[in-house]
Enzyme design. Sequence first.
Site, PDB file in Angstrom:
ATOM      1  N   HIS A   1      -3.501  19.661 -32.302  1.00  0.00           N
ATOM      2  CA  HIS A   1      -1.974  18.221 -33.287  1.00  0.00           C
ATOM      3  C   HIS A   1      -1.215  18.847 -33.500  1.00  0.00           C
ATOM      4  O   HIS A   1      -0.717  20.564 -32.845  1.00  0.00           O
ATOM      5  CB  HIS A   1      -2.702  17.849 -34.282  1.00  0.00           C
ATOM      6  CG  HIS A   1      -1.669  16.753 -34.759  1.00  0.00           C
ATOM      7  ND1 HIS A   1      -0.074  16.979 -35.104  1.00  0.00           N
ATOM      8  CD2 HIS A   1      -1.648  15.320 -35.195  1.00  0.00           C
ATOM      9  CE1 HIS A   1      -0.119  15.922 -35.529  1.00  0.00           C
ATOM     10  NE2 HIS A   1      -0.980  14.625 -35.935  1.00  0.00           N
TER      11      HIS A   1
ATOM     12  N   LYS B   1      -4.255  11.603 -45.861  1.00  0.00           N
ATOM     13  CA  LYS B   1      -5.299  11.298 -44.865  1.00  0.00           C
ATOM     14  C   LYS B   1      -6.248  11.388 -45.984  1.00  0.00           C
ATOM     15  O   LYS B   1      -7.862  11.533 -45.308  1.00  0.00           O
ATOM     16  CB  LYS B   1      -5.833  12.596 -44.281  1.00  0.00           C
ATOM     17  CG  LYS B   1      -4.486  12.180 -42.936  1.00  0.00           C
ATOM     18  CD  LYS B   1      -4.627  13.343 -41.778  1.00  0.00           C
ATOM     19  CE  LYS B   1      -3.382  13.917 -40.725  1.00  0.00           C
ATOM     20  NZ  LYS B   1      -3.956  12.344 -39.927  1.00  0.00           N
TER      21      LYS B   1
ATOM     22  N   CYS C   1      -1.394  12.543 -30.689  1.00  0.00           N
ATOM     23  CA  CYS C   1      -0.131  13.676 -31.104  1.00  0.00           C
ATOM     24  C   CYS C   1      -0.912  14.772 -30.699  1.00  0.00           C
ATOM     25  O   CYS C   1      -0.879  15.799 -31.095  1.00  0.00           O
ATOM     26  CB  CYS C   1      -0.672  13.606 -32.444  1.00  0.00           C
ATOM     27  SG  CYS C   1       1.203  12.734 -33.489  1.00  0.00           S
TER      28      CYS C   1
ATOM     29  N   GLN D   1      -8.129  17.733 -41.289  1.00  0.00           N
ATOM     30  CA  GLN D   1      -8.653  16.313 -40.640  1.00  0.00           C
ATOM     31  C   GLN D   1     -10.103  16.902 -41.457  1.00  0.00           C
ATOM     32  O   GLN D   1     -11.310  16.667 -41.419  1.00  0.00           O
ATOM     33  CB  GLN D   1      -9.324  16.637 -39.405  1.00  0.00           C
ATOM     34  CG  GLN D   1      -7.743  15.547 -38.591  1.00  0.00           C
ATOM     35  CD  GLN D   1      -7.711  14.539 -38.646  1.00  0.00           C
ATOM     36  OE1 GLN D   1      -8.943  13.684 -39.897  1.00  0.00           O
ATOM     37  NE2 GLN D   1      -6.614  13.703 -38.661  1.00  0.00           N
TER      38      GLN D   1
ATOM     39  N   ASP E   1      -5.183  25.015 -39.786  1.00  0.00           N
ATOM     40  CA  ASP E   1      -4.937  23.015 -40.123  1.00  0.00           C
ATOM     41  C   ASP E   1      -6.015  22.559 -40.488  1.00  0.00           C
ATOM     42  O   ASP E   1      -6.908  22.119 -39.763  1.00  0.00           O
ATOM     43  CB  ASP E   1      -4.057  22.217 -38.781  1.00  0.00           C
ATOM     44  CG  ASP E   1      -4.373  20.740 -39.100  1.00  0.00           C
ATOM     45  OD1 ASP E   1      -4.015  20.691 -40.171  1.00  0.00           O
ATOM     46  OD2 ASP E   1      -3.650  20.989 -37.738  1.00  0.00           O
TER      47      ASP E   1
HETATM   48  N1  PLP Z   1      -3.676  18.645 -37.753  1.00  0.00           N
HETATM   49  C1  PLP Z   1      -4.051  17.031 -37.625  1.00  0.00           C
HETATM   50  C2  PLP Z   1      -5.593  18.833 -37.199  1.00  0.00           C
HETATM   51  C3  PLP Z   1      -3.469  15.877 -37.623  1.00  0.00           C
HETATM   52  O1  PLP Z   1      -4.789  15.264 -37.452  1.00  0.00           O
HETATM   53  C4  PLP Z   1      -2.901  15.744 -38.403  1.00  0.00           C
HETATM   54  C5  PLP Z   1      -2.369  13.963 -38.195  1.00  0.00           C
HETATM   55  O2  PLP Z   1      -3.276  13.311 -37.326  1.00  0.00           O
HETATM   56  C6  PLP Z   1      -2.275  16.609 -38.702  1.00  0.00           C
HETATM   57  C7  PLP Z   1      -1.692  17.973 -38.491  1.00  0.00           C
HETATM   58  C8  PLP Z   1      -0.672  15.822 -39.510  1.00  0.00           C
HETATM   59  O3  PLP Z   1      -0.311  15.478 -40.287  1.00  0.00           O
HETATM   60  P1  PLP Z   1       0.870  14.741 -41.023  1.00  0.00           P
HETATM   61  O4  PLP Z   1       1.405  13.899 -40.012  1.00  0.00           O
HETATM   62  O5  PLP Z   1      -0.351  14.252 -42.240  1.00  0.00           O
HETATM   63  O6  PLP Z   1       1.374  15.972 -40.578  1.00  0.00           O
END
Ligand code: PLP
Length: 419
Positions: free
Chosen positions: A132, A235, A375, A212, A209
């Site tokens: 992402h 999430k 993203c 998810q 990260d």
């Molecule tokens: N990392 C992953 C794998 C994501 O799917 C997302 C959001 O969709 C993020 C990071 C970023 O999350 P946030 O927008 O809550 O900061």
Amino acid sequence: MAVGQVGAPLLDGAALRADFPVFERPTASGRPLAYLDSAASSQKPRAVIEALADAYGHHYANVHRGIYELSVDADSRYEAARTAVARFIGASSPREVVFVRNATEALNLVAASWGGANLGPGDLVLSTEMEHHANLVPWQQVARGTGAGLEYVAITDDGRLDLHDLRARLARGPKLLALAHVSNSLGTINPVAEITRMAHEAGALVVLDAAQSVPHMPVDVTALGVDFAALSGHKMLGPSGIGALWGRRELLDAMPPFLTGGSMITRVTLEGAEWNEVPWKFEAGTPAIAEAMGLAAAIDYLQSIGMDRVRAHERFLFERAWASLEDMPGVRLLGPASPDEHAGVIGFVVDGIHPHDVATILDSEGIAVRAGHHCAQPVMLRYDLPATTRASFYVYNDLDDVERLVDGIRTTQQVFGTA
Ligand code: PLP
């Protein structure tokens, strides 16, 4: 767990939906909402909404400042939420949990603070092609600022991390590897424990990260062996505006602050300042107090179901959806086919129909999915796609949602005359 083989989902999605007021909302289609966009943000159970209202109504004052009863109450609930997060992810101490706004801020914190202090020309950072943007752009920025190199581990045609490529890049001695536990665009579950072992043998720290993964499966950062992990409350059934960075205590202790100001100091003179201990060193200014309490309620709710059961339920829905869609003419699925390596997130393309059109037709049937680049523009480039449609599952989904998705895609093909 052999849930997929017994032919029924583990959780009663319909019964769970009764806990989520959003499902009382009619859709323009006249059909109940099939919410298949939890990978973007999850819906909130009444327990979380009420915890948020209760926090603002009865337990709210600023934290870490007051000595009066209400402030002490707010403070102890805020810190109890930290303990809840720590236990939920297997951290050895709540002192290793920093509250931030979201996973994006957590990853920026590590990149700016650890990266700024530890990287320089000649150093190498590894990320991957499946990240992402939140786990890409901060590393690009810190590489630019410090003169360090940045390389990306390749992905295979079926959406796995290419472990041969990883091994070759680790041999170049990177200082850090930043990777997703679960890809938000491909649904891939990466073998993090194995990758972490490889990275550590090569002398690299691992930033996970977990945005998810933590909401959808048991995650134990200590067992995985990683060094940092990032997550977002919104999430995982919690409020927006609250997330967490977990980091090993000795690493956090040695890192400079990210943001500066109130709360993160012990002493300030006109000449300079001394930093507070972790985690407060990284929590400048007034934090998301009520939202932390709401996140604790979300964790309680998830624990009352059990994360093994959450994962088994989503795995079952994934298997059913994948089996129906993989045979459908004109539909291409992304990511690994094996349910062991694929979370409850399915990215797909319908030949001859733009993903936005797919999502629009599905919406007219009361089915909420995401369309776009998610993203993860480098993933779209990797597979030469402008965008994809993405359906993602959570505890409140059931087989009816899967069937509606499959029927909705068929209807879309009929509307566009591609069936
Ligand atoms: N990392 C992953 C794998 C994501 O799917 C997302 C959001 O969709 C993020 C990071 C970023 O999350 P946030 O927008 O809550 O900061």
